[in-house]
Design an enzyme around this catalytic site. Structure first.
Site, PDB file in Angstrom:
ATOM      1  CB  ILE A   1     -10.726  18.511 -13.786  1.00  0.00           C
ATOM      2  CG1 ILE A   1     -10.024  17.784 -14.953  1.00  0.00           C
ATOM      3  CG2 ILE A   1     -12.194  18.086 -13.696  1.00  0.00           C
ATOM      4  CD1 ILE A   1      -9.876  16.282 -14.759  1.00  0.00           C
TER       5      ILE A   1
ATOM      6  CB  ILE B   1     -15.639  13.345 -11.046  1.00  0.00           C
ATOM      7  CG1 ILE B   1     -15.098  14.750 -10.723  1.00  0.00           C
ATOM      8  CG2 ILE B   1     -17.137  13.369 -11.254  1.00  0.00           C
ATOM      9  CD1 ILE B   1     -15.137  15.697 -11.918  1.00  0.00           C
TER      10      ILE B   1
ATOM     11  NE  ARG C   1      -7.699   7.177 -10.843  1.00  0.00           N
ATOM     12  CZ  ARG C   1      -8.049   7.759 -11.999  1.00  0.00           C
ATOM     13  NH1 ARG C   1      -9.221   8.324 -12.125  1.00  0.00           N
ATOM     14  NH2 ARG C   1      -7.224   7.736 -13.025  1.00  0.00           N
TER      15      ARG C   1
ATOM     16  CD  GLU D   1     -13.285   2.833 -10.551  1.00  0.00           C
ATOM     17  OE1 GLU D   1     -13.875   3.648  -9.842  1.00  0.00           O
ATOM     18  OE2 GLU D   1     -12.845   3.099 -11.663  1.00  0.00           O
TER      19      GLU D   1
ATOM     20  CG  HIS E   1     -13.824   5.602 -13.772  1.00  0.00           C
ATOM     21  ND1 HIS E   1     -12.836   5.146 -12.931  1.00  0.00           N
ATOM     22  CD2 HIS E   1     -13.331   6.740 -14.337  1.00  0.00           C
ATOM     23  CE1 HIS E   1     -11.801   5.969 -12.977  1.00  0.00           C
ATOM     24  NE2 HIS E   1     -12.075   6.942 -13.831  1.00  0.00           N
ATOM     25  CB  ILE E   2     -18.786   7.301 -17.923  1.00  0.00           C
ATOM     26  CG1 ILE E   2     -19.905   7.796 -16.990  1.00  0.00           C
ATOM     27  CG2 ILE E   2     -18.878   5.807 -18.148  1.00  0.00           C
ATOM     28  CD1 ILE E   2     -21.325   7.637 -17.565  1.00  0.00           C
TER      29      ILE E   2
HETATM   30  C1  GLV Z   1      -9.960   9.033 -15.656  1.00  0.00           C
HETATM   31  O1  GLV Z   1     -10.341   8.755 -14.563  1.00  0.00           O
HETATM   32  C2  GLV Z   1      -8.664   9.589 -15.922  1.00  0.00           C
HETATM   33  O2  GLV Z   1      -7.819   9.612 -15.000  1.00  0.00           O
HETATM   34  O3  GLV Z   1      -8.429   9.994 -17.057  1.00  0.00           O
END
Ligand code: GLV
Length: 328
Positions: free
Chosen positions: A158, A238, A240, A269, A287-288
């Protein structure tokens, strides 16, 4: 022959449930109740597999109470809800959903970066509140994205996706820090330079966190790290909840120690630190990052494929502790 019993711990796409029902006796939760730990354990009794979504903690105590369990298939790439060493010791396989969400999540990292830098939600709240009566030269003036320095902490798939977007799409200078350095080929493809964590904190105009959560990464960004950042910098998380010390971040935002933050994940959360709700210079989302319909569908199908692959065919697609397979 009796079909193995599996539990689907949260609501899922109906067609994924139908697929699972072709292979298993399924106990589902389409009402999407949030179960307590005891309720989860009670439902896990007699099950060979469980479909989890990242919020269900699977540890030694749960495993000891559910000796029939053989696989926990997470519909998430992160798996900090699993105590993986305890699962391996109990010979329980864990699986996650890598790759299928990489590009979608990188898109969202960029969306949050852009929204934070350009104060999109602050501007929207102002407009909706009827406060926009005249234009002003400094109205919601934010920071530039193009041509600025993009820092990335955690350079997995990512992180690399975000680097490519920054370097190729926005002409950003990309620097990163990671446990291990990328190959020269990948660094060239991402146009990213490896730097120390200190240099990353000091030089980033936009710092995006994409590292996995672990005891080592807990509060990787706390008061000392925030103090090293530029006062004009933006922080985007983005990764954790728990990687950032949310109380320290709220204070730094209030004191304008850094300019702004964009957060998709939070400590504890779905609760959000109350101070983050009262500072204006933060964009908050629930958390989207992987939430597009095709990607959530692909994640759910991959988690189902892991259950079917392992319990029916003996071959899971994305095992986290493959030593369990070798021992079987
Ligand atoms: C989302 O946070 C994932 O870990 O897929």
């Amino acid at each position: 022959m009796n079909k193995p019993a599996v539990l689907v711990a949260r609501a899922v796409f109906p067609e994924v449930l139908t697929r699972l029902e072709q292979h298993f006796q399924v106990e589902h939760n389409q009402a999407d109740e949030v179960w307590s730990r005891d309720q989860l354990v009670a439902r896990l009794k007699g099950k060979a597999g469980v479909f989890t979504t990242g919020g269900e903690r699977i540890d030694a105590e749960v495993l000891a109470a559910c000796p029939t369990l053989k696989i926990c298939a997470n519909m998430a790439v992160g798996f900090n809800n699993f105590d993986l060493p305890a699962m391996t010791a109990a010979k329980v396989l864990g699986t996650n959903t890598p790759d299928v969400l990489t590009e979608t999540t990188a898109d969202f990292g960029f969306a949050l970066l852009m929204a934070t830098a350009r104060r999109v939600t602050e501007g929207e709240h102002y407009l909706r509140a009827g406060q926009w009566t005249k234009w002003a030269y400094d109205m919601f003036a934010g920071s530039d994205v193009h041509g600025s320095t993009l820092g990335i902490l955690g350079m997995g798939r990512i992180g690399q996706g975000i680097a490519r977007r920054g370097a190729h799409g926005f002409g950003m200078k990309v620097i990163y820090h990671n446990r291990s350095r990328l190959s020269p080929e990948l660094e060239a493809e991402c146009k990213a330079s490896y730097v120390s964590k200190e240099e990353l904190l000091r030089s980033s105009d936009h710092l995006v966190l994409v590292l996995p959560y672990s005891a080592q990464s807990h509060h990787a960004i706390g008061p000392a790290e925030l103090a090293q950042m530029k006062p004009t910098a933006n922080l985007v998380n983005i990764a954790r909840g728990g990687i950032v010390d949310d109380a320290a971040l709220a204070q730094a935002l209030r004191d304008r120690r850094i300019a702004a933050a964009g957060l998709d994940v939070f400590e504890g959360e779905p609760k959000v630190h109350p101070d983050l709700l009262t500072v204006p210079n933060v964009v908050l989302t629930p958390h989207i990052a992987s939430a597009t319909v095709p990607t959530r569908r692909a994640m759910a199908n991959l988690a189902a494929d892991n259950l079917i692959g392992f319990l029916v065919n003996g071959k899971p697609l994305t095992p986290l502790n493959p030593e369990v397979l070798a021992a079987a």
